[in-house]
Each structure stands twice: as structure tokens, then as C-alpha cells.
Motif scaffolding. Sequence first.
Motif, PDB file in Angstrom:
ATOM      1  N   PRO A  39       0.999  -1.482   0.610  1.00 13.09           N
ATOM      2  CA  PRO A  39       0.002   0.055  -0.049  1.00 13.09           C
ATOM      3  C   PRO A  39       0.669   1.383  -0.206  1.00 13.09           C
ATOM      4  O   PRO A  39       2.181   1.640   0.731  1.00 13.09           O
ATOM      5  CB  PRO A  39      -1.183  -0.327   1.139  1.00 13.09           C
ATOM      6  N   ARG A  40       0.471   1.924  -0.801  1.00 16.10           N
ATOM      7  CA  ARG A  40       1.188   3.478  -0.566  1.00 16.10           C
ATOM      8  C   ARG A  40       1.685   4.242   0.460  1.00 16.10           C
ATOM      9  O   ARG A  40       2.671   4.479   0.439  1.00 16.10           O
ATOM     10  CB  ARG A  40       0.134   4.288  -1.653  1.00 16.10           C
ATOM     11  N   MET A  41       0.765   3.893   1.562  1.00 17.73           N
ATOM     12  CA  MET A  41       1.466   5.222   2.967  1.00 17.73           C
ATOM     13  C   MET A  41       2.926   4.051   3.319  1.00 17.73           C
ATOM     14  O   MET A  41       3.393   4.316   4.759  1.00 17.73           O
ATOM     15  CB  MET A  41       0.040   4.849   3.574  1.00 17.73           C
ATOM     16  N   TYR A  42       2.926   2.682   2.899  1.00 15.48           N
ATOM     17  CA  TYR A  42       4.371   2.333   3.410  1.00 15.48           C
ATOM     18  C   TYR A  42       5.583   1.674   2.798  1.00 15.48           C
ATOM     19  O   TYR A  42       5.880   0.941   2.453  1.00 15.48           O
ATOM     20  CB  TYR A  42       3.882   0.877   3.806  1.00 15.48           C
ATOM     21  N   LEU A  43       5.101   3.017   1.453  1.00 19.25           N
ATOM     22  CA  LEU A  43       5.701   3.547   0.913  1.00 19.25           C
ATOM     23  C   LEU A  43       7.401   3.489   1.362  1.00 19.25           C
ATOM     24  O   LEU A  43       8.752   3.116   0.586  1.00 19.25           O
ATOM     25  CB  LEU A  43       6.144   3.953  -0.409  1.00 19.25           C
ATOM     26  N   ALA A  44       7.562   3.711   2.636  1.00 12.21           N
ATOM     27  CA  ALA A  44       9.216   4.321   2.964  1.00 12.21           C
ATOM     28  C   ALA A  44       9.700   3.317   3.313  1.00 12.21           C
ATOM     29  O   ALA A  44      11.080   3.260   2.730  1.00 12.21           O
ATOM     30  CB  ALA A  44       8.700   5.256   3.745  1.00 12.21           C
ATOM     31  N   ILE A  45       9.102   1.803   3.330  1.00 20.70           N
ATOM     32  CA  ILE A  45      10.018   1.422   3.505  1.00 20.70           C
ATOM     33  C   ILE A  45      10.719   0.099   2.382  1.00 20.70           C
ATOM     34  O   ILE A  45      11.335  -1.099   2.830  1.00 20.70           O
ATOM     35  CB  ILE A  45       9.076   0.098   4.835  1.00 20.70           C
ATOM     36  N   ILE A 133       5.838  -6.086  10.002  1.00 21.29           N
ATOM     37  CA  ILE A 133       5.987  -5.641   8.328  1.00 21.29           C
ATOM     38  C   ILE A 133       7.449  -6.869   7.893  1.00 21.29           C
ATOM     39  O   ILE A 133       6.700  -7.818   7.586  1.00 21.29           O
ATOM     40  CB  ILE A 133       5.916  -5.044   7.372  1.00 21.29           C
ATOM     41  N   CYS A 134       8.625  -6.115   8.276  1.00 24.62           N
ATOM     42  CA  CYS A 134       9.646  -7.105   7.920  1.00 24.62           C
ATOM     43  C   CYS A 134      10.298  -8.496   8.981  1.00 24.62           C
ATOM     44  O   CYS A 134       9.967  -9.479   8.421  1.00 24.62           O
ATOM     45  CB  CYS A 134      10.986  -6.018   8.570  1.00 24.62           C
ATOM     46  N   SER A 135       9.571  -8.495  10.130  1.00 28.71           N
ATOM     47  CA  SER A 135       8.750 -10.002  10.902  1.00 28.71           C
ATOM     48  C   SER A 135       8.621 -10.673  10.150  1.00 28.71           C
ATOM     49  O   SER A 135       8.904 -12.090   9.927  1.00 28.71           O
ATOM     50  CB  SER A 135       9.015  -9.112  12.078  1.00 28.71           C
ATOM     51  N   ALA A 140       7.743 -14.872   5.830  1.00 29.32           N
ATOM     52  CA  ALA A 140       7.685 -16.272   4.291  1.00 29.32           C
ATOM     53  C   ALA A 140       9.065 -16.286   3.973  1.00 29.32           C
ATOM     54  O   ALA A 140       8.771 -16.850   2.852  1.00 29.32           O
ATOM     55  CB  ALA A 140       6.761 -14.697   3.783  1.00 29.32           C
ATOM     56  N   LEU A 141      10.363 -15.670   3.826  1.00 31.79           N
ATOM     57  CA  LEU A 141      11.477 -15.822   3.323  1.00 31.79           C
ATOM     58  C   LEU A 141      11.973 -17.714   3.420  1.00 31.79           C
ATOM     59  O   LEU A 141      12.427 -18.118   3.103  1.00 31.79           O
ATOM     60  CB  LEU A 141      12.038 -14.759   3.167  1.00 31.79           C
ATOM     61  N   ASP A 142      11.507 -17.194   5.167  1.00 29.53           N
ATOM     62  CA  ASP A 142      11.995 -18.799   5.631  1.00 29.53           C
ATOM     63  C   ASP A 142      10.962 -19.674   5.054  1.00 29.53           C
ATOM     64  O   ASP A 142      12.223 -20.610   4.634  1.00 29.53           O
ATOM     65  CB  ASP A 142      12.078 -18.491   7.092  1.00 29.53           C
ATOM     66  N   HIS A 143      10.009 -19.652   4.345  1.00 29.36           N
ATOM     67  CA  HIS A 143       9.350 -20.750   3.613  1.00 29.36           C
ATOM     68  C   HIS A 143       8.989 -21.346   3.220  1.00 29.36           C
ATOM     69  O   HIS A 143       9.678 -21.783   1.727  1.00 29.36           O
ATOM     70  CB  HIS A 143       7.340 -20.207   4.415  1.00 29.36           C
ATOM     71  N   PHE A 144       9.848 -19.488   1.768  1.00 28.33           N
ATOM     72  CA  PHE A 144       9.602 -19.736   1.053  1.00 28.33           C
ATOM     73  C   PHE A 144      12.189 -20.511   0.278  1.00 28.33           C
ATOM     74  O   PHE A 144      11.507 -21.525  -0.478  1.00 28.33           O
ATOM     75  CB  PHE A 144      10.133 -17.969   0.154  1.00 28.33           C
ATOM     76  N   SER A 145      11.764 -20.221   1.289  1.00 25.11           N
ATOM     77  CA  SER A 145      13.328 -20.232   1.351  1.00 25.11           C
ATOM     78  C   SER A 145      13.518 -22.067   0.959  1.00 25.11           C
ATOM     79  O   SER A 145      13.838 -22.861   0.422  1.00 25.11           O
ATOM     80  CB  SER A 145      14.349 -20.565   2.351  1.00 25.11           C
ATOM     81  N   GLN A 146      12.693 -23.062   2.057  1.00 18.31           N
ATOM     82  CA  GLN A 146      12.479 -24.335   1.937  1.00 18.31           C
ATOM     83  C   GLN A 146      11.845 -25.028   1.424  1.00 18.31           C
ATOM     84  O   GLN A 146      12.090 -25.979   0.717  1.00 18.31           O
ATOM     85  CB  GLN A 146      11.328 -24.178   3.235  1.00 18.31           C
TER      86      GLN A 146
END
Length: 292
Positions: A39-45, A133-135, A140-146
Motif C-alpha cells: 500500500p502507498r502509505m508504506y512505500l517508505a520501507i 512487516i519486516c518480521s 515468509a522468506l524462510d518458508h520460501f527458502s525451504q
Amino acid sequence: MIKSMTGYGMAKGSFGQIDISIELKSVNSRYLECSVRIPRMYLAIEEELKSMVGKSISRGKVDVFITIDTSKSKDIEIKVNSHLAQAYIDSLRQLAKDNQLSDEISVIDIAKFPDVLSAEKIETDPKELSEKICSVLKEALDHFSQMREREGAILLDDVKKRLDEITSLTLIAEELSPRTVDSYKNRLEEKLREFLQTSDIDEQRLMTEVAIFADRVAINEEIVRLKSHIKQLQELLESDEPIGRKIDFLLQEFNREANTIGSKGNDGQMSKTIVDLKAEIEKIREMAQNIE
């Protein structure tokens, strides 16, 4: 460990009354291409999220879909100005007393006066939400990597089988090489006898011709290089680093040696062996397109 470039991972989390859902999908690509949809309001991260993906993935086209649901969030708070409300009550009672009026005062009466009640939006701490969000992305990256590791293990098995077949075909080509020279010597001797119609052939001249032919079709150097490439690929397969592009470059060398051997061999069995060899190399090359 080999990882596939295709994969999928998902994770969910909550921050107060805010629900966060993150999905990752990837397909083949020569380099890392990361697209984050947020979402646009979180584009800063956005850049911080891309950096996290880059530390986990080195190659592939990765799409990150981030959904932030605030529909359950109670982000409006009604505040009461108690001092002002009391002042209104005191004033109304004094007014009733001075004018001999009924002093029945209801909550609704007081709430109607300006500024007694006010609605204020509760602000979410952006830093804390970003950390959440980063957490969720990390999970998600852990599941993706598996998932990519599981697919990579299947690829590794297949590549090793193909490499074993290439090793066998290389040994067959090496064994066939002397036979090719012997076959040429016999054919040449037969043609000379037929042409000269005699059994008296200049043996020295015959051996010279055979030696010239043997030198022209010698594949010793190509076999040595091909065996060296096989060993390099075997070592690469045991590496923990991303090896997809290295395999791709190395297979070009495999093909170069196979083509050279094929151009030198004019024997039917040798030609079939080289065709089979190139087919196995191509199968590994296709699999390498999906290896990180």
C-alpha cells in the motif's frame, strides 16, 4: 545446497488490530529482479524490504505481495472534556436556580454542547508497524527458502544422474577412438588392394597415411578436458554458493569439446555416442536455467 529459482512462500502476522499478509513468488531470471507491491502509505520501507529479499535470494524474478488489513482497527477514540462539561452543568444549574426553572439535566443535553465530546484518530507507530512487516517478511522468506531447497534437491539428483551418464559416454568415446583408426587402416588397405589388384602394398606408405589420419582424428586432448569439466561440475554441485550461472558457463565448455570430438569422429558408433552425449548436456543445461 542447490536451490531452485522457482518457489512460493507465505506468512501472516498481526499488529494490534492490523492484519499483515505477505506472499512471495519467483520464476527464472538471469539476475535478481525484485518487485514489492505494498500500500502507498508504506512505500517508505519498500527499499528495506527489497534489501531483505536480496540477502536471501541471489537470482530470480521475485514478486512480493504485501496486504495490510486495517478494517478491524479501532483507530477512532472519543474523548470527553470533563472540565468543560462540568462548567456547562454548573452554569445550567445556576441558570435554573436564578430563574426558578427545573434543573433536570441529561447526559444527552451536555453532550450536545460544543467541544464536550471530540473524536480523535489513534495514530499507529510507523516504526513499530515497519518492524512487524519486516518480521512477517522474514518468516515468509524462510518458508520460501525451504520450498526452493526441496525443489533444488530434486534438481541435484537429476543433474547427478545426467552427469554419470556423461561420464559413461565420455569413456565410451575414449575407447572408440583407437578403433576408429584401426577401422580406417583396414578400409584403406582394402581399397588399395582393390585398386592395385595385388597383395604387394607399400607398408611404409600405408602406415604414414594411417598416422596422418590418426593425428587428425585424435581426441585425447578433448577427452582430458571433458573429464576435467566433469570433475569441476561435480565439485560445483557440492558448493553452498549460488552456482546456476557457473553451471551454465561450464556447460558451454562441455558442448565445445563434444562438438570437436563429433567433428573428428567419422565412425557411426562414435557419432551416436556424441549425439547421446550432447543430449545429456542439453538436459543439464535446461535444468541449470532453474538453479539459483
